[in-house]
Design a protein around this motif. Structure first.
Motif, PDB file in Angstrom:
ATOM      1  N   THR A   1      70.572 -56.556  86.800  1.00  0.00           N
ATOM      2  CA  THR A   1      70.777 -56.949  88.257  1.00  0.00           C
ATOM      3  C   THR A   1      70.202 -56.040  89.001  1.00  0.00           C
ATOM      4  OG1 THR A   1      72.925 -55.795  88.423  1.00  0.00           O
ATOM      5  CG2 THR A   1      72.780 -58.233  87.510  1.00  0.00           C
ATOM      6  N   THR A   2      69.875 -56.476  90.261  1.00  0.00           N
ATOM      7  CA  THR A   2      69.764 -55.339  91.514  1.00  0.00           C
ATOM      8  C   THR A   2      70.605 -55.299  92.663  1.00  0.00           C
ATOM      9  OG1 THR A   2      68.419 -57.236  92.457  1.00  0.00           O
ATOM     10  CG2 THR A   2      66.972 -55.499  91.119  1.00  0.00           C
TER      11      THR A   2
ATOM     12  N   ASP B   1      68.759 -52.879  97.179  1.00  0.00           N
ATOM     13  CA  ASP B   1      67.284 -52.919  97.196  1.00  0.00           C
ATOM     14  C   ASP B   1      66.472 -51.572  96.653  1.00  0.00           C
ATOM     15  OD1 ASP B   1      67.717 -51.240  99.236  1.00  0.00           O
ATOM     16  OD2 ASP B   1      66.315 -52.087 100.788  1.00  0.00           O
ATOM     17  N   ARG B   2      67.434 -50.522  96.590  1.00  0.00           N
ATOM     18  CA  ARG B   2      66.632 -49.398  95.697  1.00  0.00           C
ATOM     19  C   ARG B   2      67.181 -49.227  94.159  1.00  0.00           C
ATOM     20  NH1 ARG B   2      67.854 -44.827  98.154  1.00  0.00           N
ATOM     21  NH2 ARG B   2      69.436 -45.464  99.334  1.00  0.00           N
ATOM     22  N   THR B   3      67.916 -50.080  93.754  1.00  0.00           N
ATOM     23  CA  THR B   3      68.744 -49.898  92.393  1.00  0.00           C
ATOM     24  C   THR B   3      68.350 -51.009  91.537  1.00  0.00           C
ATOM     25  OG1 THR B   3      70.664 -50.852  93.538  1.00  0.00           O
ATOM     26  CG2 THR B   3      70.485 -48.400  93.319  1.00  0.00           C
ATOM     27  N   ILE B   4      68.477 -50.751  90.400  1.00  0.00           N
ATOM     28  CA  ILE B   4      68.339 -51.667  89.136  1.00  0.00           C
ATOM     29  C   ILE B   4      69.771 -51.144  88.225  1.00  0.00           C
ATOM     30  CG2 ILE B   4      67.172 -52.370  87.068  1.00  0.00           C
ATOM     31  CD1 ILE B   4      64.481 -51.188  88.415  1.00  0.00           C
ATOM     32  N   GLN B   5      70.463 -52.238  87.928  1.00  0.00           N
ATOM     33  CA  GLN B   5      71.403 -52.003  86.930  1.00  0.00           C
ATOM     34  C   GLN B   5      71.331 -52.902  85.827  1.00  0.00           C
ATOM     35  OE1 GLN B   5      76.012 -52.811  87.889  1.00  0.00           O
ATOM     36  NE2 GLN B   5      75.545 -50.675  88.226  1.00  0.00           N
TER      37      GLN B   5
ATOM     38  N   THR C   1      72.375 -47.318  85.634  1.00  0.00           N
ATOM     39  CA  THR C   1      71.882 -47.557  87.025  1.00  0.00           C
ATOM     40  C   THR C   1      70.721 -46.666  87.216  1.00  0.00           C
ATOM     41  OG1 THR C   1      74.005 -47.831  87.633  1.00  0.00           O
ATOM     42  CG2 THR C   1      72.606 -47.686  89.241  1.00  0.00           C
TER      43      THR C   1
ATOM     44  N   GLN D   1      68.419 -45.544  90.543  1.00  0.00           N
ATOM     45  CA  GLN D   1      68.306 -45.317  91.958  1.00  0.00           C
ATOM     46  C   GLN D   1      66.864 -44.832  92.399  1.00  0.00           C
ATOM     47  OE1 GLN D   1      70.672 -42.357  93.822  1.00  0.00           O
ATOM     48  NE2 GLN D   1      71.104 -43.926  95.382  1.00  0.00           N
TER      49      GLN D   1
ATOM     50  N   ARG E   1      61.175 -49.082  93.637  1.00  0.00           N
ATOM     51  CA  ARG E   1      62.094 -49.822  92.776  1.00  0.00           C
ATOM     52  C   ARG E   1      61.513 -51.011  92.065  1.00  0.00           C
ATOM     53  NH1 ARG E   1      66.408 -53.631  93.726  1.00  0.00           N
ATOM     54  NH2 ARG E   1      64.644 -54.599  94.924  1.00  0.00           N
ATOM     55  N   ASP E   2      60.606 -51.888  93.122  1.00  0.00           N
ATOM     56  CA  ASP E   2      60.000 -52.972  92.643  1.00  0.00           C
ATOM     57  C   ASP E   2      58.844 -52.590  91.562  1.00  0.00           C
ATOM     58  OD1 ASP E   2      61.648 -54.428  94.013  1.00  0.00           O
ATOM     59  OD2 ASP E   2      60.305 -54.668  95.865  1.00  0.00           O
TER      60      ASP E   2
ATOM     61  N   LEU F   1      60.593 -52.436  88.355  1.00  0.00           N
ATOM     62  CA  LEU F   1      60.641 -53.733  87.919  1.00  0.00           C
ATOM     63  C   LEU F   1      59.371 -54.491  87.245  1.00  0.00           C
ATOM     64  CD1 LEU F   1      63.218 -55.284  90.760  1.00  0.00           C
ATOM     65  CD2 LEU F   1      63.858 -54.761  88.182  1.00  0.00           C
TER      66      LEU F   1
END
Lengths: 160, 160
Positions: free
Chosen positions: B12-13, B16-20, B124, B126, B133-134, B137
């Protein structure tokens, strides 16, 4: 030291995770660039009179650096890695203090030729969070930075 | 390998600056912690079958690490520094790929004992900016991570 408009910096917070500092130096851009990038010169102003050991200095994209400042309060290590180097224009790198390991910020310095023999350096620090930014603001960084810039003024005058 | 609900991760995101990423492993928290922190074990799953050389591994707050993965596509170095290590609970560190030097993210893994012999790991990442971040991804990280987790499943089964 007498204060003049030339030797004052301005510090602003353009966003909640950034600090921006502008400072004009009474020297050409070539000379200011040299003082920022020649490790022997850098060591003469960065530590504000304290001894600075430059343990690692790989001045190229992807290279690492590590400086250790020795003061009456102990030794403080700082390190990071170069993100971008555009000669005479810009240096962008990570910056991390040993006392807060794992909390790097991104430090970017831009060098502007004012056309009259002076140079404006715009330095921006970017943090992951507002809390980290505020921690830096309250660390005494502004006073330390003013001392570094004053030492750089003196060095630039000696270089002429 | 047959897919089961246990071996699926969720990504999940939350900002807008993280991925979990959440992933459940069929092993005790002690065993999962060991596989994450013993460098000999880590090297067996982190590279998804590729050889991983652990060039530096100072597993303590402020310590540095550097891993190099050797694949058919070349060698890829990754490095960073430990921000926080709380045994059995949390590892937080910076994480930087040689291909994007000066662009670290902060990687935090939390280990949750599910009470039934299984362990949920919540990871996570950051970043400084949404663009960074993108970039992660779209780097193929999710597929690579799924391969690493599958290799970890196999290692955990061998450790029993």
């Amino acid at each position: 030291m007498s204060a003049t408009t030339q030797t004052q910096h301005s510090m602003t917070t353009p966003g909640d995770r950034t600090i921006q500092v502008e400072r004009i130096f009474n020297a050409t851009r070539e000379r200011v660039w040299k003082a920022y990038t020649d490790p022997k010169l850098l060591a003469q102003w960065w530590g504000r009179g304290n001894q600075v050991d430059i343990e690692r200095y790989e001045f190229e994209k992807g290279g690492h650096y590590r400086f250790v400042e020795h003061s009456d309060h102990g030794s403080h290590g700082f390190e990071g890695r170069y993100r971008e180097i555009t000669p005479m224009e810009r240096i962008s790198m990570t910056f991390e203090w040993d006392g807060m390991p794992g909390y790097p910020c991104v430090s970017t310095a831009e060098f502007h030729d004012l056309g009259d023999g002076r140079t404006k350096v715009v330095s921006t620090l970017q943090f992951y969070t507002p809390e980290e930014r505020d921690g830096m603001l309250h660390s005494g960084m502004e006073g330390g930075m003013a001392q570094s810039y004053a030492a750089l003024d003196a060095l630039l005058a000696r270089m002429s």
